[in-house]
Design an enzyme around this catalytic site. Structure first.
Site, PDB file in Angstrom:
ATOM      1  N   SER A  61     121.210 116.998  36.759  1.00 25.89           N
ATOM      2  CA  SER A  61     120.071 116.901  35.848  1.00 25.89           C
ATOM      3  C   SER A  61     120.116 117.974  34.767  1.00 25.89           C
ATOM      4  O   SER A  61     120.812 118.982  34.889  1.00 25.89           O
ATOM      5  CB  SER A  61     118.760 117.042  36.626  1.00 25.89           C
ATOM      6  OG  SER A  61     118.753 116.198  37.745  1.00 25.89           O
TER       7      SER A  61
HETATM    8  N1  SAH Z   1     119.641 117.044  42.262  1.00 23.61           N
HETATM    9  C1  SAH Z   1     120.965 116.736  41.765  1.00 23.61           C
HETATM   10  C2  SAH Z   1     121.012 115.592  40.795  1.00 23.61           C
HETATM   11  C3  SAH Z   1     120.837 114.335  41.495  1.00 23.61           C
HETATM   12  S1  SAH Z   1     121.356 112.834  40.735  1.00 23.61           S
HETATM   13  C4  SAH Z   1     121.621 117.949  41.157  1.00 23.61           C
HETATM   14  O1  SAH Z   1     121.007 119.036  41.144  1.00 23.61           O
HETATM   15  O2  SAH Z   1     122.771 117.846  40.756  1.00 23.61           O
HETATM   16  C5  SAH Z   1     120.537 111.762  41.885  1.00 23.61           C
HETATM   17  C6  SAH Z   1     121.183 111.701  43.254  1.00 23.61           C
HETATM   18  O3  SAH Z   1     120.341 110.918  44.069  1.00 23.61           O
HETATM   19  C7  SAH Z   1     122.551 111.032  43.243  1.00 23.61           C
HETATM   20  O4  SAH Z   1     123.508 111.886  43.770  1.00 23.61           O
HETATM   21  C8  SAH Z   1     122.332 109.797  44.124  1.00 23.61           C
HETATM   22  O5  SAH Z   1     123.449 109.494  44.949  1.00 23.61           O
HETATM   23  C9  SAH Z   1     121.160 110.229  44.969  1.00 23.61           C
HETATM   24  N2  SAH Z   1     120.399 109.123  45.568  1.00 23.61           N
HETATM   25  C10 SAH Z   1     119.990 107.954  45.016  1.00 23.61           C
HETATM   26  N3  SAH Z   1     119.336 107.213  45.918  1.00 23.61           N
HETATM   27  C11 SAH Z   1     119.310 107.925  47.077  1.00 23.61           C
HETATM   28  C12 SAH Z   1     118.771 107.701  48.392  1.00 23.61           C
HETATM   29  N4  SAH Z   1     118.119 106.570  48.713  1.00 23.61           N
HETATM   30  N5  SAH Z   1     118.943 108.656  49.320  1.00 23.61           N
HETATM   31  C13 SAH Z   1     119.605 109.803  49.041  1.00 23.61           C
HETATM   32  N6  SAH Z   1     120.133 110.073  47.833  1.00 23.61           N
HETATM   33  C14 SAH Z   1     119.983 109.148  46.848  1.00 23.61           C
END
Ligand code: SAH
Length: 214
Positions: A61
């Site tokens: 992000s």
């Molecule tokens: N917080 C992260 C950015 C996350 S991007 C950082 O600091 O880099 C969003 C993430 O959510 C992705 O890696 C995706 O795989 C995950 N995601 C999406 N749906 C999900 C679910 N149902 N359970 C767990 N993770 C999920």
């Protein structure tokens, strides 16, 4: 680019100009070098205030959004925090500076394994990373003082609301995946009800059901 005094000053200035005022959050973000969490082609853009691609087609992000979400979460030193969406591990690393214990989950095993290795290398011993579908939360460790979701469901998932302590706060984006979403803060009241506040428009990858392929 190295995480030297000048890089930090510019980075913190950009965060402040987007409305980040909480000194504890600013200090936590100064301690964590975002370049540790961005590898490959985009490594030299790690200090820019923009989301960047990471493995498994996901994104790390935008730093100002990480900061504003963390600020809205109001994490205290004794808190147990759950993050849904480990991704690069950057948000969890920031939380680890502010909370007693951080649980972070992702539906991609590869992202969890890589983040775990990074937390170990950086000596962040209060983070536990788990591969699971976070739309069910993490029942074994519930309830949580704080929950942060970094992928967007259409509505706040029931199991996450249920795993929030009374007085607890959850920050998450909600809305359709192909549209602008709203970042909201949900507070669980002592009487069991919920109070919702809309914070700002954001754009996150969708919260998907089940585990990823990698
Ligand atoms: N917080 C992260 C950015 C996350 S991007 C950082 O600091 O880099 C969003 C993430 O959510 C992705 O890696 C995706 O795989 C995950 N995601 C999406 N749906 C999900 C679910 N149902 N359970 C767990 N993770 C999920």
């Amino acid at each position: 680019m190295t995480w030297d005094a000048e890089a930090k000053m510019r980075f913190l200035f950009a965060l402040r100009s987007k409305g980040l005022t909480d000194q504890r959050v600013l200090t936590a973000m100064e301690r964590i070098d975002r370049a540790d969490f961005v590898t490959g082609l985009f490594a030299d853009r790690a200090y820019e205030d923009m989301p960047l691609p990471i493995a498994c087609g996901q994104t790390i992000s935008q730093p100002s959004v990480v900061g504003l979400m963390t600020q809205a979460l109001d994490v205290q030193p004794r808190h147990k925090v759950l993050e849904i969406g480990t991704g690069s591990g950057y948000q969890a690393a920031i939380l680890s500076q502010l909370a007693r214990r951080v649980y972070t989950v992702d539906r991609y095993k590869r992202l969890v394994t890589e983040a775990r290795a990074l937390f170990e290398r950086l000596n962040m011993t209060n983070i536990t990373a788990v591969t699971t579908d976070g739309s069910h939360g993490l029942p074994d460790q519930a309830p949580f003082d704080r929950i942060i979701v970094t992928a967007a469901p259409e509505d706040p998932p029931g199991p996450l609301l249920a795993q929030l302590k009374p007085g607890g706060i959850m920050v998450l984006p909600v809305g359709q995946s192909d549209a602008v979403q709203s970042l909201i803060r949900v507070r669980r009241l002592e009487d069991g009800g919920f109070d919702y506040t809309e914070l700002l428009p954001v754009r996150f990858v969708p919260l998907l059901e089940g585990l990823g392929k990698e």
